[in-house]
Scaffold this motif. Structure first.
Motif, PDB file in Angstrom:
ATOM      1  N   LEU A  11       0.583   1.069  -0.941  1.00  0.00           N
ATOM      2  CA  LEU A  11      -0.083   1.665   0.350  1.00  0.00           C
ATOM      3  C   LEU A  11      -0.358   0.453   1.112  1.00  0.00           C
ATOM      4  O   LEU A  11      -1.132  -0.605   0.767  1.00  0.00           O
ATOM      5  CB  LEU A  11      -1.035   2.608   0.219  1.00  0.00           C
ATOM      6  CG  LEU A  11      -1.031   3.716  -0.729  1.00  0.00           C
ATOM      7  CD1 LEU A  11      -2.260   4.633  -0.817  1.00  0.00           C
ATOM      8  CD2 LEU A  11       0.126   4.478   0.157  1.00  0.00           C
ATOM      9  N   ALA A  81      -5.992   9.356  -1.309  1.00  0.00           N
ATOM     10  CA  ALA A  81      -5.229   8.443  -2.207  1.00  0.00           C
ATOM     11  C   ALA A  81      -5.289   8.928  -3.623  1.00  0.00           C
ATOM     12  O   ALA A  81      -6.476   8.936  -3.988  1.00  0.00           O
ATOM     13  CB  ALA A  81      -5.185   7.050  -1.776  1.00  0.00           C
ATOM     14  N   ASP A  85      -1.955   5.053  -6.908  1.00  0.00           N
ATOM     15  CA  ASP A  85      -1.706   4.633  -5.648  1.00  0.00           C
ATOM     16  C   ASP A  85      -2.266   2.925  -5.724  1.00  0.00           C
ATOM     17  O   ASP A  85      -3.198   2.713  -6.011  1.00  0.00           O
ATOM     18  CB  ASP A  85      -2.342   5.040  -4.361  1.00  0.00           C
ATOM     19  CG  ASP A  85      -1.329   6.417  -4.064  1.00  0.00           C
ATOM     20  OD1 ASP A  85      -0.429   6.630  -4.289  1.00  0.00           O
ATOM     21  OD2 ASP A  85      -2.264   7.572  -3.691  1.00  0.00           O
ATOM     22  N   TRP A 153      -4.196   4.925   5.095  1.00  0.00           N
ATOM     23  CA  TRP A 153      -3.047   3.977   4.515  1.00  0.00           C
ATOM     24  C   TRP A 153      -2.036   4.579   4.706  1.00  0.00           C
ATOM     25  O   TRP A 153      -1.720   5.771   5.065  1.00  0.00           O
ATOM     26  CB  TRP A 153      -3.645   3.746   3.065  1.00  0.00           C
ATOM     27  CG  TRP A 153      -4.889   3.089   2.756  1.00  0.00           C
ATOM     28  CD1 TRP A 153      -6.053   4.036   2.825  1.00  0.00           C
ATOM     29  CD2 TRP A 153      -4.938   1.676   2.407  1.00  0.00           C
ATOM     30  NE1 TRP A 153      -6.974   2.735   2.431  1.00  0.00           N
ATOM     31  CE2 TRP A 153      -6.408   1.758   2.165  1.00  0.00           C
ATOM     32  CE3 TRP A 153      -4.237   0.721   2.154  1.00  0.00           C
ATOM     33  CZ2 TRP A 153      -6.887   0.459   1.943  1.00  0.00           C
ATOM     34  CZ3 TRP A 153      -4.805  -0.223   1.668  1.00  0.00           C
ATOM     35  CH2 TRP A 153      -6.111  -0.626   1.583  1.00  0.00           C
ATOM     36  N   ARG A 155       2.371   4.678   3.379  1.00  0.00           N
ATOM     37  CA  ARG A 155       3.050   4.205   2.152  1.00  0.00           C
ATOM     38  C   ARG A 155       4.172   3.063   2.686  1.00  0.00           C
ATOM     39  O   ARG A 155       4.768   2.973   3.710  1.00  0.00           O
ATOM     40  CB  ARG A 155       3.902   5.252   1.710  1.00  0.00           C
ATOM     41  CG  ARG A 155       3.522   6.400   0.715  1.00  0.00           C
ATOM     42  CD  ARG A 155       4.195   7.510   0.424  1.00  0.00           C
ATOM     43  NE  ARG A 155       5.631   7.148   0.207  1.00  0.00           N
ATOM     44  CZ  ARG A 155       6.669   7.980  -0.335  1.00  0.00           C
ATOM     45  NH1 ARG A 155       5.969   9.475  -0.477  1.00  0.00           N
ATOM     46  NH2 ARG A 155       7.833   7.689  -0.589  1.00  0.00           N
ATOM     47  N   TYR A 174      -0.309  10.131   6.396  1.00  0.00           N
ATOM     48  CA  TYR A 174      -1.118   9.219   5.745  1.00  0.00           C
ATOM     49  C   TYR A 174      -2.069   9.487   4.680  1.00  0.00           C
ATOM     50  O   TYR A 174      -2.177  10.613   4.343  1.00  0.00           O
ATOM     51  CB  TYR A 174      -2.339   8.752   6.921  1.00  0.00           C
ATOM     52  CG  TYR A 174      -1.640   8.089   8.206  1.00  0.00           C
ATOM     53  CD1 TYR A 174      -0.443   7.357   7.855  1.00  0.00           C
ATOM     54  CD2 TYR A 174      -2.440   8.079   9.335  1.00  0.00           C
ATOM     55  CE1 TYR A 174       0.073   6.836   9.429  1.00  0.00           C
ATOM     56  CE2 TYR A 174      -1.730   7.390  10.324  1.00  0.00           C
ATOM     57  CZ  TYR A 174      -0.756   6.916  10.419  1.00  0.00           C
ATOM     58  OH  TYR A 174      -0.310   6.064  11.321  1.00  0.00           O
ATOM     59  N   ARG A 175      -2.295   8.391   3.989  1.00  0.00           N
ATOM     60  CA  ARG A 175      -3.571   8.575   2.933  1.00  0.00           C
ATOM     61  C   ARG A 175      -4.853   7.938   3.126  1.00  0.00           C
ATOM     62  O   ARG A 175      -4.781   7.195   4.025  1.00  0.00           O
ATOM     63  CB  ARG A 175      -2.982   8.077   1.486  1.00  0.00           C
ATOM     64  CG  ARG A 175      -1.554   8.990   1.093  1.00  0.00           C
ATOM     65  CD  ARG A 175      -1.350   8.997  -0.522  1.00  0.00           C
ATOM     66  NE  ARG A 175      -0.073   9.309  -0.873  1.00  0.00           N
ATOM     67  CZ  ARG A 175       0.550   9.247  -1.854  1.00  0.00           C
ATOM     68  NH1 ARG A 175       0.174   8.647  -3.059  1.00  0.00           N
ATOM     69  NH2 ARG A 175       1.582   9.934  -2.192  1.00  0.00           N
TER      70      ARG A 175
END
Length: 197
Positions: A11, A81, A85, A153, A155, A174-175
C-alpha cells in the motif's frame, strides 16, 4: 475490495502519490520561466509574464480541484487495512512515481522551454502552476485525513496501471489506517518525530 482478502498487498499513501509530482513540476517550471524571461519572444516579455501569471493561477486551481468527488467517494468507502498489508515508505512511493513519469516531466519541461520563444515565461509558469496545484490537492487530502482521523492508502499494483493515477479508473477503493501509521504526515509530507509538518 473485500475485507476478507488475506493476500499480501503493498500500500502507498494517496497523498504522497499526489504530492510526488509537485516538486519536479514546480522547479522545472521555475527554471523554464526564468530562461523564458531572458527571451524577447514574439509577444514580448511583459505580455508573456502577464499571460504566464494568469496560466499559473488557472492551472493551479484546475489541478487542485480536479476529481475531488472521485477522491471523496473513494475515501468514504475506504476499508480498514489488514495485518497482511505492507505499508510502503514515503521515499519509495515518491521515487516510483517520479521514475514512472520522468519522460513526461522532461517532455513538459522541453515544451515549456520552447514556448518561451513565442510567449516568454508563460509555459514555465503553467508548469509551476501544475506543481502548485498538486501540492494544494495533497494539502486538501491532509485536512480530510485529519478530520476523519485516518490515513488513506492505495494498492501499489493499481498504481502500476494507467500511469499511476491515485483516483484513476483502475482504482477500486482505498484502505485506511490510524493517523500514526507510516512515515508521512496527513497530506504526504515527511514525518518528523511525532509532530505533523
Amino acid at each position: 475490495m473485500a475485507r476478507g482478502d488475506h493476500r499480501v498487498q503493498g500500500l502507498a499513501r494517496v497523498a504522497v502519490v499526489v504530492r510526488a509530482g509537485a516538486a519536479p513540476l514546480w522547479w522545472f517550471g521555475v527554471l523554464a520561466a526564468g530562461v523564458g524571461v531572458l527571451l524577447p519572444g514574439i509577444t514580448g516579455r511583459r505580455i508573456g509574464v502577464m499571460a504566464g501569471a494568469a496560466l499559473f493561477i488557472i492551472t493551479a486551481a484546475v489541478v487542485a480541484y480536479a476529481r475531488r468527488r472521485r477522491y471523496t467517494a473513494l475515501a468514504r468507502g475506504a476499508a480498514r487495512a489488514g495485518k497482511h498489508d505492507v505499508l510502503q515508505d514515503r521515499a519509495v512511493s515518491v521515487r516510483n512515481w517520479r521514475r514512472a513519469h520522468r519522460w513526461w516531466i522532461v517532455l513538459a519541461f522541453a515544451l515549456a522551454l520552447g514556448s518561451g520563444f513565442a510567449v516568454p515565461a508563460a509555459g514555465g509558469m503553467l508548469l509551476a502552476g501544475a506543481g502548485t496545484g498538486l501540492r494544494l490537492k495533497a494539502a486538501w487530502l491532509g485536512r480530510r485525513e485529519r478530520a476523519d482521523d485516518v490515513l488513506l492508502w492505495i494498492r501499489v499494483d493499481w498504481l502500476d496501471k494507467r500511469g499511476g493515477a491515485p483516483a484513476g479508473k483502475s482504482v477500486k477503493g482505498y484502505r485506511s489506517t490510524g493517523i500514526a501509521a507510516g512515515d508521512a504526515t496527513p497530506g504526504g509530507a515527511r514525518r518528523r518525530g511525532d509532530v505533523y509538518a
